[in-house]
Design a protein around this motif. Sequence first.
Motif, short mmCIF file in Angstrom:
data_model
loop_
_atom_site.label_atom_id
_atom_site.label_comp_id
_atom_site.label_asym_id
_atom_site.label_seq_id
_atom_site.Cartn_x
_atom_site.Cartn_y
_atom_site.Cartn_z
N ILE A 145 0.85 -1.29 0.05
CA ILE A 145 -0.12 0.04 0.06
C ILE A 145 0.95 1.18 -0.01
O ILE A 145 1.87 1.33 0.92
CB ILE A 145 -0.91 0.09 1.17
CG1 ILE A 145 -1.88 -0.97 1.09
CG2 ILE A 145 -1.81 1.46 1.36
CD1 ILE A 145 -2.93 -1.20 2.37
N GLN A 147 0.74 5.32 0.69
CA GLN A 147 -0.29 6.34 1.15
C GLN A 147 0.55 7.41 1.44
O GLN A 147 1.62 7.70 1.76
CB GLN A 147 -0.72 5.95 2.43
CG GLN A 147 -1.79 4.96 2.70
CD GLN A 147 -2.22 4.54 4.10
OE1 GLN A 147 -1.32 4.15 4.88
NE2 GLN A 147 -3.40 4.65 4.31
N LYS A 151 -4.16 10.05 -0.72
CA LYS A 151 -4.29 9.11 -1.71
C LYS A 151 -3.83 7.88 -0.91
O LYS A 151 -2.76 7.72 -0.42
CB LYS A 151 -3.97 9.25 -3.07
CG LYS A 151 -2.12 9.67 -3.05
CD LYS A 151 -1.84 10.04 -4.63
CE LYS A 151 -0.53 10.81 -4.48
NZ LYS A 151 -0.43 12.10 -4.27
N THR A 152 -4.52 6.56 -1.27
CA THR A 152 -3.99 5.26 -0.76
C THR A 152 -4.28 4.50 -2.10
O THR A 152 -5.38 4.03 -2.27
CB THR A 152 -5.16 4.88 0.21
OG1 THR A 152 -5.13 5.86 1.40
CG2 THR A 152 -4.69 3.45 0.75
N ARG A 154 -3.52 0.51 -3.42
CA ARG A 154 -2.92 -0.89 -3.10
C ARG A 154 -2.58 -1.51 -4.36
O ARG A 154 -3.58 -1.56 -5.32
CB ARG A 154 -4.28 -1.56 -2.30
CG ARG A 154 -3.92 -3.17 -2.09
CD ARG A 154 -4.94 -3.89 -1.52
NE ARG A 154 -4.70 -3.68 -0.13
CZ ARG A 154 -5.58 -3.10 0.74
NH1 ARG A 154 -6.70 -2.46 0.22
NH2 ARG A 154 -5.33 -3.02 2.05
#
Length: 288
Positions: A145, A147, A151-152, A154
């Motif tokens: 992930i 971050q 925004k995140t 995956r």
Amino acid sequence: MTLDTMIVARTGDIGGFQVRRALPSVKRRMVGPFVFLDQMGPAEFLIGHGLDVRPHPHIGLATVTYLFEGEIMHRDSLGTIQPIRPGAVNWMTAGSGISHSERTAPELRAQGFNLFGIQAWVALPAKSEETAPAFVHHAARTLPIIQAEGKTVRVIAGSLFGEASPVETPTATFYADAALEAGARLPLPAEHEERAVYVAQGKIDIAGDTFEEGQLLVFRPGDEITITALETARVMLLGGEPMDGPRHIWWNFVSSSQERIEQAKADWKAGRFGTVPDDDEFIPLPER
């Protein structure tokens, strides 16, 4: 404008609820190895109801199921029984042939639930189309992930933003889930020849144009792309190297050979695919 093609996903019904299908389209058959892209939900299931996709066959592809919300119980002819939950990945390689079902577990049906996610199909390279069927599950905690600044991201498969997913892919591929706060900016790296963004939720801006949920945006190779969230948004980033030739797609079958598609039709109709344990229903071969 950096946009090559914009596809508005069409709505259909699968397993008792509506889905939006972005690929395949008359405008674009594939993006990298991705030959199929369905948005499931968001949908609310009341108590006593659930998803019921009866056993059905696949050849020549891998199904990739990824959820934002809810749960699906996967069963297949290899004997796999695996619940998939948000952030995890089910990667089922059909290869020479597999059958599977996707349902809601009884305990979840008893309480009601929401379901929201994406199912993609990845075409296998011609040399691997008849590989042995297989299934792998990767829990959410195993996927990288990123971050930063609202925004995140995956990374579901492949490599992106310097992070690599543990999910093995048969060709150079990238696939990621990006959750964006309003005002967040996300560049889309240009190292892959074929790239697309699917808007699952919210509104985004790219180069001054606004795009909404249910739209698949395919970009020209090499162009610099930056996504700006106009409100809270969820987008899927996908693509990779071009496939090694066109693919025939009929129902749940994908192949570089039309003759192989015809054989798969005959095999399903004659019961020559493996069966899904503890699930004696099946979807008949469509008439056309």
